[in-house]
Design an enzyme around this catalytic site. Structure first.
Site, mmCIF file in Angstrom:
data_model
loop_
_atom_site.group_PDB
_atom_site.id
_atom_site.type_symbol
_atom_site.label_atom_id
_atom_site.label_comp_id
_atom_site.label_asym_id
_atom_site.label_seq_id
_atom_site.Cartn_x
_atom_site.Cartn_y
_atom_site.Cartn_z
ATOM 1 N N CYS A 100 19.157 36.074 -97.444
ATOM 2 C CA CYS A 100 17.746 36.488 -97.346
ATOM 3 C C CYS A 100 17.651 37.837 -96.640
ATOM 4 O O CYS A 100 16.907 38.725 -97.061
ATOM 5 C CB CYS A 100 16.934 35.426 -96.608
ATOM 6 S SG CYS A 100 15.209 35.881 -96.397
ATOM 7 N N CYS A 196 15.291 29.730 -94.018
ATOM 8 C CA CYS A 196 14.027 30.466 -93.915
ATOM 9 C C CYS A 196 12.776 29.615 -94.060
ATOM 10 O O CYS A 196 11.859 29.715 -93.282
ATOM 11 C CB CYS A 196 13.937 31.509 -95.011
ATOM 12 S SG CYS A 196 15.102 32.842 -94.862
#
Ligand SMILES: Nc1ncnc2c1ncn2[C@@H]1O[C@H](COP(=O)(O)OP(=O)(O)OP(=O)(O)O)[C@@H](O)[C@H]1O
Length: 363
Positions: A100, A196
């Site tokens: 990410c 996340c």
């Protein structure tokens, strides 16, 4: 000199809140940007995005900066989540937060901030520092308990040069103190954990929505079946908890650990003791290399981390192929896990690393 514009990634957490405040104090033109990386549907129950956005809004209002939002859910799905699923399906343990950072925060977000919002820099609340020694380099954060360089090893000189890390030279308790003095709603908010967009707790249930789980046997290193697992993907090397292996009459009381996964036969292999030889490695092979200088690694002595928060391990590392390094540890290391990253350091500097392809138990 004209005021420099900084776009701060606002997560609705305390670190990015204080980062935005500090940058404003330093005289930058600060804009907050909240990313949505996950489409809300019935996974709403897992995702705290709406509450986080509300917190980010309250913080921006309090410190007097604008908050924009952007949706990178499609990019996240294509560049992070699909890889995450294929890694789990292959019996590995990926680190989607690293991907990410590589693909979203320091690529899609960075490009958007620079091109569309005409920023000079982006900023995040990561605990890392920069130094300028010919080129921008990445250093560990000051707070040893919070250093996040492990998660940012994929960044290039160029990306580091465009990024500010305002809390990297502050210890976390101080960050909370600043937030609390300012009366920010995020001051006492718990640190985010896990991937996340989803907490650790409901992880298995979440994963089972995407990859069908297939139960099988738990077997000792001697081949004795001693239990059942509910899917290899729910287990990782070195794991102790959640194996549900009962006490055994003749055995020792030492806890059981996952020491291997046999994907072909759908078998989880366990052994007793946290330093059982089957759990230990002498070296590793890593691929998917990303070094800050984007050059092959110079053979030599470094320290390495094979997972976040692990104390540095002294090692010898060398490039063994176009996209391959071999890292030989000074001492045996437990639970080196394919899919996690091996990150190399030279003192305080994070040089980069790669994804662990293979652990070597003999060299
Ligand atoms: N949804 C998001 N939108 C924008 N930026 C984000 C978002 N999530 C994370 N970030 C940025 O990445 C940084 C590190 O994120 P991480 O999820 O590791 O949170 P953290 O270390 O707990 O920080 P924080 O306390 O700011 O949430 C954040 O400080 C923030 O700058």
């Amino acid at each position: 000199m004209s005021t420099k514009k900084v776009v701060v990634g606002m997560s609705g957490g305390v670190d990015s809140s204080v980062s935005a405040y500090l940058l404003k104090e330093q005289g930058y033109d600060v804009v907050g940007l909240f990313m949505k990386n996950w489409e809300e549907d019935d996974t709403d129950t897992y995702c705290s995005a709406a509450a986080d956005l509300a917190d980010a809004r309250a913080v921006c209002e309090k410190i007097g900066i604008e908050l924009k939002t952007i949706n990178f859910a499609a990019e996240y799905w294509d560049r992070v989540f699909e890889n995450f699923l294929s890694e789990y399906s292959a019996g590995r343990t990926p680190n989607p937060d690293i991907l990410c950072n590589k693909e979203i925060k320091f690529k899609a977000f960075l490009d958007y901030a620079m091109e569309d919002l005409e920023a000079d820099y982006i900023a995040t609340g990561h605990y890392v520092q920069r130094t300028f020694d010919e080129k921008p380099k990445l250093l560990r954060g000051t707070d040893p308990n919070k250093d996040q360089s492990y998660f940012l090893y994929t960044l290039s000189h160029e990306q580091i040069g465009k990024s500010l890390f305002p809390v990297g030279d502050i210890i976390k308790p101080k960050v909370r103190e600043i937030a609390s003095k300012l009366g920010l709603v995020t001051a006492a908010k718990k640190d985010s954990t896990g991937i996340c967009f989803i907490g650790e707790k409901r992880f298995n249930e979440f994963l089972s929505r995407f990859i069908p789980a297939k139960g099988g046997d738990i077997v000792t290193v001697d081949g004795e079946v001693i239990g059942k697992h509910d899917g290899l993907m729910y287990h990782t090397l070195g794991q102790r908890k959640g194996l549900r292996i009962g006490g055994r009459k003749d055995g020792s009381d030492e806890p059981w650990y996952v020491v291997d996964k046999d994907l072909e036969h759908n078998v989880l292999i366990v052994a007793q003791g946290h330093n059982h030889p089957r759990l230990m490695s002498k070296a590793l092979i890593a691929t998917n290399l990303c070094f800050t200088n984007r050059e092959p690694l110079k053979a030599g002595r470094y320290t390495v981390k094979t997972r976040y928060r692990q104390p540095d391990i002294p090692c010898y590392a060398e490039q063994t192929g176009d996209d391959q390094i071999k890292v030989v540890f000074d001492h045996d290391v437990a639970a080196v896990t394919p899919g996690q990253s091996a990150v190399l350091y030279n003192g305080e500097e994070c040089l980069g690393g790669g994804i662990i392809e293979q652990r070597l138990q003999n060299i």
